[in-house]
Design an enzyme around this catalytic site. Structure first.
Site, PDB file in Angstrom:
ATOM      1  N   LYS A   7       0.839  -1.214   0.000  1.00 33.26           N
ATOM      2  CA  LYS A   7       0.000   0.000   0.000  1.00 33.26           C
ATOM      3  C   LYS A   7       0.869   1.257   0.000  1.00 33.26           C
ATOM      4  CE  LYS A   7      -3.992  -2.153   2.197  1.00 33.26           C
ATOM      5  NZ  LYS A   7      -3.373  -3.411   2.682  1.00 33.26           N
TER       6      LYS A   7
HETATM    7  P1  5BU Z   1      -8.526 -11.110   6.371  1.00 37.30           P
HETATM    8  O1  5BU Z   1      -7.849 -11.903   7.420  1.00 37.30           O
HETATM    9  O2  5BU Z   1      -9.251 -11.992   5.327  1.00 37.30           O
HETATM   10  O3  5BU Z   1      -9.414 -10.047   6.947  1.00 37.30           O
HETATM   11  O4  5BU Z   1      -7.317 -10.378   5.601  1.00 37.30           O
HETATM   12  C1  5BU Z   1      -7.514  -9.437   4.621  1.00 37.30           C
HETATM   13  C2  5BU Z   1      -6.220  -9.015   4.020  1.00 37.30           C
HETATM   14  O5  5BU Z   1      -6.478  -8.083   2.971  1.00 37.30           O
HETATM   15  C3  5BU Z   1      -5.272  -8.319   4.962  1.00 37.30           C
HETATM   16  O6  5BU Z   1      -3.953  -8.706   4.611  1.00 37.30           O
HETATM   17  C4  5BU Z   1      -5.448  -6.845   4.679  1.00 37.30           C
HETATM   18  O7  5BU Z   1      -4.235  -6.128   4.853  1.00 37.30           O
HETATM   19  C5  5BU Z   1      -5.861  -6.829   3.255  1.00 37.30           C
HETATM   20  N1  5BU Z   1      -6.809  -5.738   2.906  1.00 37.30           N
HETATM   21  C6  5BU Z   1      -8.063  -5.632   3.469  1.00 37.30           C
HETATM   22  O8  5BU Z   1      -8.439  -6.425   4.300  1.00 37.30           O
HETATM   23  N2  5BU Z   1      -8.895  -4.621   3.098  1.00 37.30           N
HETATM   24  C7  5BU Z   1      -8.572  -3.715   2.170  1.00 37.30           C
HETATM   25  O9  5BU Z   1      -9.389  -2.840   1.818  1.00 37.30           O
HETATM   26  C8  5BU Z   1      -7.287  -3.845   1.593  1.00 37.30           C
HETATM   27  C9  5BU Z   1      -6.446  -4.863   1.962  1.00 37.30           C
HETATM   28 BR1  5BU Z   1      -6.808  -2.653   0.300  1.00 37.30          BR
END
Ligand code: 5BU
Length: 488
Positions: free
Chosen positions: A315
Site C-alpha cells: 500500500k
Molecule cells: P482477512 O484476514 O481476510 O481479513 O485479511 C484481509 C487481508 O487483505 C489483509 O492482509 C489486509 O491487509 C488486506 N486488505 C483488506 O483487508 N482490506 C482492504 O481494503 C485492503 C487490503 Br486494500
C-alpha cells in the site's frame, strides 16, 4: 487511398489507446462496447502527421477549389485541421465554442466573405450532432457548407443525419473497417467484432441523440462481469495482468491467500499446503519477525512449484521519489521479488511514475493494483476518489496497472483490468477492528470481484489446506455462475 498505410494507422490508433473495447458509459444512455478518444493523438506526432497526410490526400481526390476554407470541429479536430491547412495550402477558419461567455467576440475567426465555401474536419462521428452545430454557426455567417471529412465514422447514423442537412460525410475509417483490420492482424477476436456489430446495428441514433429503434436494449457482451478470463486476457494492456488472467483460467482459481502470519516457517508451511489452490500469495513483509532473503527464495520456489504470483500488499502512499526508494531499497527490496504490489492513488500519477522508474532495467513483468476502495467500516474513501482512481489506472501508466482493489461492481468496466476484493469469509460479518466480510458468492456476484483475498478465513481454520480448497471451489463456482448470468 493507400490501404496499407490506412491499415497501419488503424493499428497504431489501437496501440496508443485512441480507441478501446469494453463496457463504456456514453452520453446517449446505453453502454457502448467501443470507445474512441482521439484526444490522445496530439501526444503522437507520427500519428498526427499520418492522419493529416491521408486526409490531405482525401481532399485532393475531392477536387476542392483552392480558396475553400477548412474548419475543424472543436476541439480534437482543430490541430488536425491546422496541419491539413498547411499541407494542402487551404485557408482555415476557427469556430469559437464559447462565444456566449465572451460577448463581443466573433463566432468565426479568420478571413472570409459570405458565400465562401467551407469544408468541415471532424475526428469521430456518432450522431453527427457536433458537425451540425459547427455547420449551423458557419451557415449563420453566410458560409456555404456541403461536405465534411472525418477520421472515424462509428456508423451509428451520423452520415445519414448530416446528409439530411445537406452535408455529405466522407470518412477515412468506418468502425467496421477498423474492426476488420484488427481482426486480420490478430489483435481482437471474432467475438469482439460480432459484439460491436450487434451494438452498432441496434444503437442507431438521430441527430438529437434519440435512438431510432424504440426501447433499444443491447446486452453488451463485452461486460467484464460476463466475460471469461481467457477472453479478457486479450484486452489487458498490462502484460502481467494478461499473464495472471491466463494463470487463473488454466489453474481455475481466483483465490488470493493473505498469509498474515509472523514467522517465515508458519508462512512457508501454510503456502506449501495451500499453494495448489491459489493464484496469488499476498504478503505483508513487514510483519514477518525473521524476514530474510532465504525466506523470500523459498517463497519464490514455492511460487514456481505451485504456479502462483506473489503480491506484496505494501500500500505505497508517498511521493514518487520516496516510493521508488521504498520499492527498491530497505530491508525488503520489494521490487526484487514481488510480482505485484498494492498502491494508493492518493498522491496522484507521480506514485506510479516513481514505482515504474525502479523497473527500468527489469526484464520480469511486474504490476500494481491501485486501491480505489477499502473493506473496513467507516473508511474515508468517497465515490469521487474511487472514480478518479479508475481514471488514473487507465491513463499514462496503464501498462503497469494490473488491476483495482475495490468493493463495488461498477468501478472496473474495462475487461483488461482485474478487480481484487478483500473482506471474504464463509460467515459474513464485521470483526472487532472494523474489517467487513461477505461470503465468497456475494463478493463475486454482487461486488464484482475477480480475485478474492482470504486471510483469517483460512489461517484460523483447523485444516488450512482443506479450507483453501473449499474457498477455491466456492469462488470458482460463483465465477462460472456469473459468466452464465451475463451470457448472451
Ligand atoms: P482477512 O484476514 O481476510 O481479513 O485479511 C484481509 C487481508 O487483505 C489483509 O492482509 C489486509 O491487509 C488486506 N486488505 C483488506 O483487508 N482490506 C482492504 O481494503 C485492503 C487490503 Br486494500
Amino acid at each position: 487511398m493507400d490501404q496499407a498505410k490506412l491499415k497501419k494507422l488503424g493499428l497504431r490508433l489501437f496501440e496508443i489507446n485512441a480507441f478501446k473495447f469494453g463496457d463504456f458509459q456514453m452520453k446517449v444512455g446505453i453502454n457502448s462496447p467501443v470507445y474512441f478518444d482521439l484526444r490522445v493523438i496530439v501526444s503522437y506526432p507520427d500519428v498526427m502527421d499520418t492522419i493529416a497526410d491521408l486526409l490531405t490526400e482525401f481532399i485532393k481526390t475531392m477536387k476542392v477549389d483552392t480558396g475553400v476554407h477548412l474548419c475543424g470541429v472543436p476541439y480534437t479536430a482543430l490541430p488536425i485541421a491546422t496541419l491539413i491547412s498547411v499541407k494542402a495550402n487551404q485557408p482555415m477558419l476557427i469556430r469559437r465554442k464559447e462565444t456566449k461567455n465572451y460577448g463581443t467576440k466573433k463566432l468565426i475567426e479568420g478571413k472570409f466573405s459570405a458565400g465562401d465555401k467551407c469544408l468541415i474536419i471532424e475526428d469521430v462521428v456518432t450522431s453527427g450532432s457536433s458537425i451540425l452545430d459547427t455547420v449551423n454557426d458557419l451557415r449563420s455567417e453566410g458560409l456555404v457548407v456541403t461536405d465534411a471529412i472525418v477520421v472515424v465514422d462509428r456508423e451509428q447514423g451520423g452520415a445519414k443525419n448530416t446528409e439530411e442537412k445537406g452535408v455529405k460525410m466522407h470518412s477515412l475509417f468506418t468502425l467496421s473497417y477498423l474492426l476488420n483490420t484488427l481482426l486480420e492482424a490478430g489483435r481482437i477476436e471474432e467475438k469482439t467484432v460480432q459484439s460491436v456489430a450487434r451494438y452498432i446495428e441496434s444503437a442507431q441514433i438521430r441527430s438529437d441523440g434519440s435512438f431510432i429503434k424504440q426501447d433499444v436494449k443491447v446486452v453488451n457482451s463485452l461486460n467484464r462481469l460476463g466475460m471469461t478470463f481467457e477472453t479478457r486476457a486479450a484486452f489487458a494492456v498490462c502484460p502481467i495482468a494478461r499473464e495472471l488472467m491466463k494463470l487463473i483460467a488454466s489453474k481455475k482459481t481466483t483465490l488470493c491467500l493473505a498469509a498474515d502470519l509472523s514467522t517465515s516457517d508458519e508462512i512457508l508451511n501454510l503456502v506449501e499446503k495451500a499453494g495448489p489452490y491459489i493464484c496469488i500469495l499476498k504478503t505483508h513483509a513487514d510483519i514477518v519477525d525473521d524476514y530474510s532473503e532465504a525466506f523470500i527464495k523459498s517463497l519464490q520456489s514455492l511460487a514456481e512449484k505451485h504456479n502462483f504470483m506473489i503480491m506484496e500488499d505494501r500500500k505505497f502512499a508517498d511521493i514518487g521519489s520516496t516510493v521508488a526508494l521504498q520499492y527498491s531499497n530497505g530491508p525488503f527490496r520489494i521490487a526484487d521479488w514481488a510480482d505485484l504490489v498494492t498502491v494508493h492513488s492518493l498522491p496522484g500519477q507521480g506514485i506510479l511514475k516513481g514505482l515504474r522508474m525502479v523497473l527500468n532495467n527489469c526484464t520480469q513483468p511486474k504490476g500494481a493494483f491501485l486501491l480505489a476502495e477499502m473493506s473496513s467500516q467507516g473508511n474515508l474513501v468517497s465515490p469521487q476518489y474511487s472514480a478518479a482512481t479508475i481514471k488514473m489506472a487507465t491513463e499514462t501508466d496503464a501498462e503497469f496497472v494490473a488491476g483495482i482493489v475495490c468493493q463495488s461492481p461498477g468501478l472496473v468496466t474495462f475487461p483488461g483490468l482485474l478487480q481484487l476484493t478483500p473482506g471474504v469469509k464463509i460467515e459474513q460479518g464485521v470483526d472487532e477492528l472494523d474489517q467487513q466480510y461477505s461470503t465468497p458468492e456475494y463478493v463475486v456476484s454482487e461486488k464484482g470481484a475477480d480475485i478474492c483475498v482470504v486471510g483469517r478465513g483460512i489461517l484460523n481454520s483447523k485444516n488450512p489446506e482443506h479450507t483453501a480448497k473449499l474457498y477455491r471451489d466456492r469462488l470458482w463456482e460463483a465465477y462460472c455462475v456469473r459468466i452464465l448470468k451475463y451470457d448472451v
